[in-house]
Design a protein around this motif. Structure first.
Motif, PDB file in Angstrom:
ATOM      1  N   PRO A  72       0.813  -1.221   0.000  1.00  0.00           N
ATOM      2  CA  PRO A  72       0.000   0.000   0.000  1.00  0.00           C
ATOM      3  C   PRO A  72       0.849   1.275   0.000  1.00  0.00           C
ATOM      4  O   PRO A  72       0.472   2.275  -0.592  1.00  0.00           O
ATOM      5  N   ALA A  73       1.997   1.217   0.640  1.00  0.00           N
ATOM      6  CA  ALA A  73       2.858   2.400   0.685  1.00  0.00           C
ATOM      7  C   ALA A  73       3.403   2.731  -0.699  1.00  0.00           C
ATOM      8  O   ALA A  73       3.449   3.902  -1.097  1.00  0.00           O
ATOM      9  N   ILE A  74       3.780   1.736  -1.449  1.00  0.00           N
ATOM     10  CA  ILE A  74       4.285   1.972  -2.802  1.00  0.00           C
ATOM     11  C   ILE A  74       3.171   2.535  -3.680  1.00  0.00           C
ATOM     12  O   ILE A  74       3.394   3.427  -4.497  1.00  0.00           O
ATOM     13  N   GLY A  76       0.843   4.477  -2.663  1.00  0.00           N
ATOM     14  CA  GLY A  76       0.774   5.899  -2.310  1.00  0.00           C
ATOM     15  C   GLY A  76       1.862   6.710  -2.991  1.00  0.00           C
ATOM     16  O   GLY A  76       1.617   7.821  -3.470  1.00  0.00           O
ATOM     17  N   PHE A  77       3.045   6.169  -3.036  1.00  0.00           N
ATOM     18  CA  PHE A  77       4.149   6.864  -3.706  1.00  0.00           C
ATOM     19  C   PHE A  77       3.872   7.017  -5.199  1.00  0.00           C
ATOM     20  O   PHE A  77       4.137   8.061  -5.786  1.00  0.00           O
ATOM     21  N   ARG A  81       0.498  10.443  -3.421  1.00  0.00           N
ATOM     22  CA  ARG A  81      -0.151  10.719  -2.132  1.00  0.00           C
ATOM     23  C   ARG A  81       0.631  10.010  -1.027  1.00  0.00           C
ATOM     24  O   ARG A  81       0.302   8.906  -0.625  1.00  0.00           O
ATOM     25  N   ILE A  82       1.662  10.647  -0.565  1.00  0.00           N
ATOM     26  CA  ILE A  82       2.531  10.065   0.457  1.00  0.00           C
ATOM     27  C   ILE A  82       2.076  10.572   1.822  1.00  0.00           C
ATOM     28  O   ILE A  82       1.981  11.771   2.055  1.00  0.00           O
ATOM     29  N   THR A  83       1.793   9.632   2.709  1.00  0.00           N
ATOM     30  CA  THR A  83       1.369   9.993   4.068  1.00  0.00           C
ATOM     31  C   THR A  83       2.397   9.467   5.062  1.00  0.00           C
ATOM     32  O   THR A  83       3.275   8.674   4.717  1.00  0.00           O
ATOM     33  N   TRP A  85       1.696   7.412   7.286  1.00  0.00           N
ATOM     34  CA  TRP A  85       1.410   5.985   7.369  1.00  0.00           C
ATOM     35  C   TRP A  85       2.267   5.224   6.353  1.00  0.00           C
ATOM     36  O   TRP A  85       2.828   4.183   6.671  1.00  0.00           O
ATOM     37  N   ASP A  86       2.358   5.757   5.115  1.00  0.00           N
ATOM     38  CA  ASP A  86       3.178   5.127   4.080  1.00  0.00           C
ATOM     39  C   ASP A  86       4.637   5.057   4.511  1.00  0.00           C
ATOM     40  O   ASP A  86       5.304   4.032   4.354  1.00  0.00           O
ATOM     41  N   ARG A  89       5.106   2.372   7.183  1.00  0.00           N
ATOM     42  CA  ARG A  89       5.079   1.014   6.624  1.00  0.00           C
ATOM     43  C   ARG A  89       6.400   0.680   5.947  1.00  0.00           C
ATOM     44  O   ARG A  89       6.934  -0.410   6.089  1.00  0.00           O
ATOM     45  N   LEU A  90       6.929   1.641   5.180  1.00  0.00           N
ATOM     46  CA  LEU A  90       8.214   1.395   4.518  1.00  0.00           C
ATOM     47  C   LEU A  90       9.335   1.271   5.542  1.00  0.00           C
ATOM     48  O   LEU A  90      10.275   0.495   5.356  1.00  0.00           O
TER      49      LEU A  90
END
Length: 106
Positions: A72-74, A76-77, A81-83, A85-86, A89-90
């Motif tokens: 999910p983090a990737i 977002g990237f 939309r980078i949060t 939370w992202d 996770r990374l």
């Protein structure tokens, strides 16, 4: 006759081979067979299935955890939309990867 409490330590080259040759889409016995072939080529004793299972099982779990954390983090990237939370996770995925690298050196 002396009975040993444990099996001899697995050669580090075979541990690395188990990590490198493992394919989670295939049964663990296939990894065991592949590592056995490497052991034969290196003129080492073939490792037991249990010793490979004890190495590969946690390795597969770490790989799965990294994928689940990063997926999910990737996303977002990629969408811009980078949060926080992202990023968290990374960060967790990188910590798992670091533990995996340390396990490879043992």
């Amino acid at each position: 006759m002396r009975i040993l409490d444990s099996a001899p330590r697995l050669d580090p080259r075979l541990v690395l081979a188990a990590f490198d040759l493992d394919d989670p889409a295939e049964p663990m016995t296939e990894t065991w067979r592949r590592v056995g072939a490497i052991a034969r080529d290196l003129d080492l004793s073939r490792p037991s299935y249990d010793s490979i299972r004890l190495i590969v099982g946690p390795h597969r779990e770490r790989q799965r955890a990294m994928r689940e954390l990063a997926k999910p983090a990737i996303g977002g990237f990629l969408t811009g939309r980078i949060t926080q939370w992202d990023v968290d996770r990374l960060w967790e995925a990188s910590a798992i990867a670091a533990r995996d690298r340390r396990a490879r050196r043992r």
